[in-house]
Design a protein around this motif. Structure first.
Motif, PDB file in Angstrom:
ATOM      1  N   PRO A   1       0.816  -1.232   0.000  1.00 46.62           N
ATOM      2  CA  PRO A   1       0.000   0.000   0.000  1.00 46.62           C
ATOM      3  C   PRO A   1       0.843   1.272   0.000  1.00 46.62           C
ATOM      4  CG  PRO A   1      -0.889  -1.551   1.581  1.00 46.62           C
ATOM      5  CD  PRO A   1       0.407  -2.124   1.093  1.00 46.62           C
ATOM      6  N   GLN A   2       1.917   1.279   0.791  1.00 47.61           N
ATOM      7  CA  GLN A   2       2.780   2.459   0.807  1.00 47.61           C
ATOM      8  C   GLN A   2       3.480   2.647  -0.532  1.00 47.61           C
ATOM      9  OE1 GLN A   2       2.799   0.108   3.189  1.00 47.61           O
ATOM     10  NE2 GLN A   2       2.354   1.118   5.116  1.00 47.61           N
ATOM     11  N   ILE A   3       3.909   1.555  -1.136  1.00 48.79           N
ATOM     12  CA  ILE A   3       4.583   1.634  -2.436  1.00 48.79           C
ATOM     13  C   ILE A   3       3.615   2.146  -3.495  1.00 48.79           C
ATOM     14  CG2 ILE A   3       5.644   0.259  -4.264  1.00 48.79           C
ATOM     15  CD1 ILE A   3       6.797  -1.518  -1.994  1.00 48.79           C
ATOM     16  N   LEU A   4       2.389   1.641  -3.495  1.00 50.94           N
ATOM     17  CA  LEU A   4       1.394   2.107  -4.456  1.00 50.94           C
ATOM     18  C   LEU A   4       1.042   3.577  -4.232  1.00 50.94           C
ATOM     19  CD1 LEU A   4      -0.981  -0.978  -4.705  1.00 50.94           C
ATOM     20  CD2 LEU A   4       0.696  -0.181  -6.367  1.00 50.94           C
ATOM     21  N   PHE A   5       0.981   3.991  -2.964  1.00 54.31           N
ATOM     22  CA  PHE A   5       0.696   5.389  -2.656  1.00 54.31           C
ATOM     23  C   PHE A   5       1.815   6.285  -3.186  1.00 54.31           C
ATOM     24  CE2 PHE A   5       1.023   9.035   0.302  1.00 54.31           C
ATOM     25  CZ  PHE A   5      -0.173   9.635  -0.007  1.00 54.31           C
ATOM     26  N   LEU A   6       3.068   5.874  -2.980  1.00 46.58           N
ATOM     27  CA  LEU A   6       4.194   6.658  -3.494  1.00 46.58           C
ATOM     28  C   LEU A   6       4.199   6.683  -5.020  1.00 46.58           C
ATOM     29  CD1 LEU A   6       7.064   5.644  -1.057  1.00 46.58           C
ATOM     30  CD2 LEU A   6       5.851   7.817  -1.187  1.00 46.58           C
ATOM     31  N   ALA A   7       3.846   5.567  -5.637  1.00 47.26           N
ATOM     32  CA  ALA A   7       3.773   5.537  -7.098  1.00 47.26           C
ATOM     33  C   ALA A   7       2.680   6.482  -7.587  1.00 47.26           C
ATOM     34  CB  ALA A   7       3.498   4.112  -7.579  1.00 47.26           C
TER      35      ALA A   7
END
Length: 121
Positions: A40-46
């Motif tokens: 979720p954090q990676i997708l949010f940063l993307a």
């Protein structure tokens, strides 16, 4: 170095990230580097990166549009100045007389007569 931290077992649900994990088929070496719980954090940063890139493209497009419009305004200002100078030249008395002569009209050689009105009481 192997990941020794074990998450507490949760009941099996068909969540979005479990579905992503199932279809991406992350092997053990990949799951040690990027754990699914960080997804979720990676997708949010993307998503934030995509917003940043999109905003940058939008701003550059607006700057190009502004420069194009400024050039167009400058061209229109130059056209206006040229047309105004042409109009001022064409409206001179000598130029009007030349154009009137083409139509068969002649300039009067006599001085104009001043008519005065006498006030009566």
């Amino acid at each position: 170095m192997k990941n020794t931290y074990k998450l507490p077992q949760r009941e099996e649900r068909g969540g979005l990230f479990r579905l992503i994990n199932r279809f991406l088929r992350m092997d053990s070496s990949m799951s040690e580097v990027i754990h699914v719980r960080f997804l979720p954090q990676i997708l949010f940063l993307a998503f934030l990166c995509l917003l940043y890139i999109g905003n940058r493209h939008y701003a550059e497009k607006k700057v190009r549009d502004i420069n194009h419009l400024e050039n167009e305004v400058e061209d229109l200002r130059a056209d206006y100045t040229t047309l105004k100078a042409d109009f001022m030249y064409e409206s001179k008395q000598s130029e009007v007389a030349k154009r009137a002569a083409e139509l068969g009209l002649k300039e009067s050689k006599e001085l104009p007569v001043l008519i005065k009105q006498v006030e009566t009481k």
